[in-house]
Design a protein around this motif. Sequence first.
Motif, PDB file in Angstrom:
ATOM      1  N   ASP A 258       0.185  10.071   2.345  1.00 35.60           N
ATOM      2  CA  ASP A 258      -1.024   9.663   3.046  1.00 35.60           C
ATOM      3  C   ASP A 258      -0.831   8.255   3.608  1.00 35.60           C
ATOM      4  N   ALA A 259      -1.934   7.644   4.059  1.00 33.63           N
ATOM      5  CA  ALA A 259      -1.861   6.352   4.735  1.00 33.63           C
ATOM      6  C   ALA A 259      -1.423   5.207   3.824  1.00 33.63           C
ATOM      7  N   PHE A 260      -1.380   5.436   2.504  1.00 34.36           N
ATOM      8  CA  PHE A 260      -0.982   4.374   1.580  1.00 34.36           C
ATOM      9  C   PHE A 260       0.473   4.511   1.138  1.00 34.36           C
ATOM     10  N   GLY A 261       1.159   5.488   1.684  1.00 32.42           N
ATOM     11  CA  GLY A 261       2.600   5.566   1.565  1.00 32.42           C
ATOM     12  C   GLY A 261       3.143   5.976   0.212  1.00 32.42           C
ATOM     13  N   VAL A 262       4.431   5.703   0.031  1.00 27.02           N
ATOM     14  CA  VAL A 262       5.126   6.049  -1.204  1.00 27.02           C
ATOM     15  C   VAL A 262       4.745   5.050  -2.289  1.00 27.02           C
ATOM     16  N   ARG A 263       4.360   5.567  -3.442  1.00 26.38           N
ATOM     17  CA  ARG A 263       3.909   4.747  -4.566  1.00 26.38           C
ATOM     18  C   ARG A 263       3.955   5.618  -5.815  1.00 26.38           C
TER      19      ARG A 263
ATOM     20  N   ASP B 142       6.523  -5.031   5.412  1.00 27.98           N
ATOM     21  CA  ASP B 142       5.774  -6.145   4.830  1.00 27.98           C
ATOM     22  C   ASP B 142       4.268  -6.002   5.030  1.00 27.98           C
ATOM     23  N   ALA B 143       3.794  -4.830   5.418  1.00 31.15           N
ATOM     24  CA  ALA B 143       2.371  -4.676   5.760  1.00 31.15           C
ATOM     25  C   ALA B 143       1.484  -4.422   4.550  1.00 31.15           C
ATOM     26  N   GLY B 144       2.005  -3.869   3.495  1.00 28.29           N
ATOM     27  CA  GLY B 144       1.188  -3.501   2.339  1.00 28.29           C
ATOM     28  C   GLY B 144       1.491  -4.402   1.159  1.00 28.29           C
ATOM     29  N   PRO B 145       1.085  -3.958  -0.043  1.00 32.05           N
ATOM     30  CA  PRO B 145       0.378  -2.699  -0.309  1.00 32.05           C
ATOM     31  C   PRO B 145      -1.114  -2.802  -0.002  1.00 32.05           C
ATOM     32  N   PHE B 146      -1.761  -1.629   0.052  1.00 33.09           N
ATOM     33  CA  PHE B 146      -3.190  -1.565   0.322  1.00 33.09           C
ATOM     34  C   PHE B 146      -3.908  -0.968  -0.881  1.00 33.09           C
ATOM     35  N   ASP B 147      -5.139  -1.382  -1.066  1.00 27.88           N
ATOM     36  CA  ASP B 147      -5.994  -0.844  -2.121  1.00 27.88           C
ATOM     37  C   ASP B 147      -6.815   0.288  -1.522  1.00 27.88           C
ATOM     38  N   ALA B 148      -6.624   1.507  -2.028  1.00 30.13           N
ATOM     39  CA  ALA B 148      -7.320   2.663  -1.468  1.00 30.13           C
ATOM     40  C   ALA B 148      -8.833   2.533  -1.572  1.00 30.13           C
ATOM     41  N   ALA B 149      -9.303   1.740  -2.533  1.00 31.38           N
ATOM     42  CA  ALA B 149     -10.754   1.607  -2.725  1.00 31.38           C
ATOM     43  C   ALA B 149     -11.402   0.733  -1.656  1.00 31.38           C
ATOM     44  N   THR B 150     -10.615  -0.157  -1.024  1.00 32.51           N
ATOM     45  CA  THR B 150     -11.216  -1.106  -0.091  1.00 32.51           C
ATOM     46  C   THR B 150     -10.551  -1.147   1.280  1.00 32.51           C
ATOM     47  N   ALA B 151      -9.436  -0.451   1.452  1.00 37.70           N
ATOM     48  CA  ALA B 151      -8.653  -0.599   2.677  1.00 37.70           C
ATOM     49  C   ALA B 151      -9.422  -0.226   3.936  1.00 37.70           C
ATOM     50  N   PHE B 152     -10.309   0.750   3.823  1.00 36.85           N
ATOM     51  CA  PHE B 152     -11.045   1.177   5.012  1.00 36.85           C
ATOM     52  C   PHE B 152     -12.363   0.430   5.187  1.00 36.85           C
ATOM     53  N   SER B 153     -12.818  -0.227   4.142  1.00 31.44           N
ATOM     54  CA  SER B 153     -14.086  -0.958   4.242  1.00 31.44           C
ATOM     55  C   SER B 153     -13.888  -2.437   4.539  1.00 31.44           C
ATOM     56  N   ASP B 154     -12.732  -2.984   4.183  1.00 29.30           N
ATOM     57  CA  ASP B 154     -12.430  -4.384   4.465  1.00 29.30           C
ATOM     58  C   ASP B 154     -11.870  -4.493   5.884  1.00 29.30           C
TER      59      ASP B 154
ATOM     60  N   ALA C 212      -8.116  -5.639   6.209  1.00 31.86           N
ATOM     61  CA  ALA C 212      -7.194  -4.644   5.670  1.00 31.86           C
ATOM     62  C   ALA C 212      -7.158  -3.403   6.554  1.00 31.86           C
ATOM     63  N   ARG C 213      -8.313  -3.017   7.056  1.00 33.23           N
ATOM     64  CA  ARG C 213      -8.385  -1.833   7.925  1.00 33.23           C
ATOM     65  C   ARG C 213      -7.554  -2.049   9.193  1.00 33.23           C
ATOM     66  N   THR C 214      -7.645  -3.224   9.785  1.00 36.71           N
ATOM     67  CA  THR C 214      -6.870  -3.513  10.986  1.00 36.71           C
ATOM     68  C   THR C 214      -5.378  -3.451  10.703  1.00 36.71           C
ATOM     69  N   ARG C 215      -4.962  -4.043   9.573  1.00 40.34           N
ATOM     70  CA  ARG C 215      -3.539  -4.012   9.214  1.00 40.34           C
ATOM     71  C   ARG C 215      -3.076  -2.584   8.959  1.00 40.34           C
ATOM     72  N   LEU C 216      -3.913  -1.822   8.238  1.00 39.07           N
ATOM     73  CA  LEU C 216      -3.555  -0.448   7.905  1.00 39.07           C
ATOM     74  C   LEU C 216      -3.411   0.400   9.158  1.00 39.07           C
ATOM     75  N   PHE C 217      -4.334   0.264  10.091  1.00 39.13           N
ATOM     76  CA  PHE C 217      -4.259   1.045  11.313  1.00 39.13           C
ATOM     77  C   PHE C 217      -3.039   0.666  12.140  1.00 39.13           C
ATOM     78  N   GLY C 218      -2.629  -0.591  12.064  1.00 40.82           N
ATOM     79  CA  GLY C 218      -1.411  -1.002  12.739  1.00 40.82           C
ATOM     80  C   GLY C 218      -0.185  -0.334  12.150  1.00 40.82           C
ATOM     81  N   VAL C 219      -0.156  -0.228  10.826  1.00 39.51           N
ATOM     82  CA  VAL C 219       0.944   0.455  10.146  1.00 39.51           C
ATOM     83  C   VAL C 219       0.974   1.933  10.535  1.00 39.51           C
TER      84      VAL C 219
END
Length: 257
Positions: free
Chosen positions: A42-47, A75-87, A90-97
């Motif tokens: 998914d959008a949070f990658g390998v973990r 170097d874009a992550g990691p992201f917190d699934a609980a807040t990545a889409f609401s912050d 973080a949302r801007t960085r995630l969408f760039g990735v």
Amino acid sequence: MTVSKLDVRTDDGVMDVYLHLPAGHQAESGDDPLPLVVMYPDAFGVRPATLAMADRLAGLGYAVALPNVFYRTPDAGPFDAATAFSDPEARTRLFGVMAKANPTAVMADTRALLAALDDAAGVNTERIGATGYCMGGRLAFIAAGTFGDRVAAAASHHGGRLAVEDDPDSPHKRAADVRARLYFGVADQDGSCTPEDQARLAAALDEAKVDYRIELYPGALHGYAVSDFPVYDEAAAERHWDRTAELFADVLKAGAA
């Protein structure tokens, strides 16, 4: 499970891939090659959560390749699934990735991955499976259309944007290229896969005479199958494992017999 890390050279660099094999499988000693399944994250990658899922699938008797589709932006992550889409930041960085891991790029990566594994001991790449979660579910569907001569079975779990009418690149528009048996596990009230999208998807697959199943998971939310998501639903996740096991056993193992 046995896990090895591969470095696969692509047009854009080197993609790290985790290859999971069942415990005790010894290709060098003559064990039969295992059917390959490519698992798109998914959008949070390998973990740890996705590595554990690849382990579980490998334990069913497959060679599972889990690619880091986000290797272009290490170097874009990691992201917190609980807040990545609401912050917002973080949302801007995630969408760039995610934008750099677009379907065209990831399918080129997949082609490089398959080429790298074609001669690997213990892996059968002639008739493969694909599976994925969220954006990875869309990628698994796209892989079935892109590699119609190789992908024999594909599963999309809470995949989004599968049949978007005004998107020229929507994967349902390549249904005629699919030769695989498909499974779609759809979260209830998923805004990225609405009832209208599901109807459009079914119509395209029916017209192309694709063998498929679309199953609604009542009460489950987008992300239900992944254990580190806040919306993880254990009952729905176990059902998704049952469906995945059935699909790949019926197609990949039966086809190899």
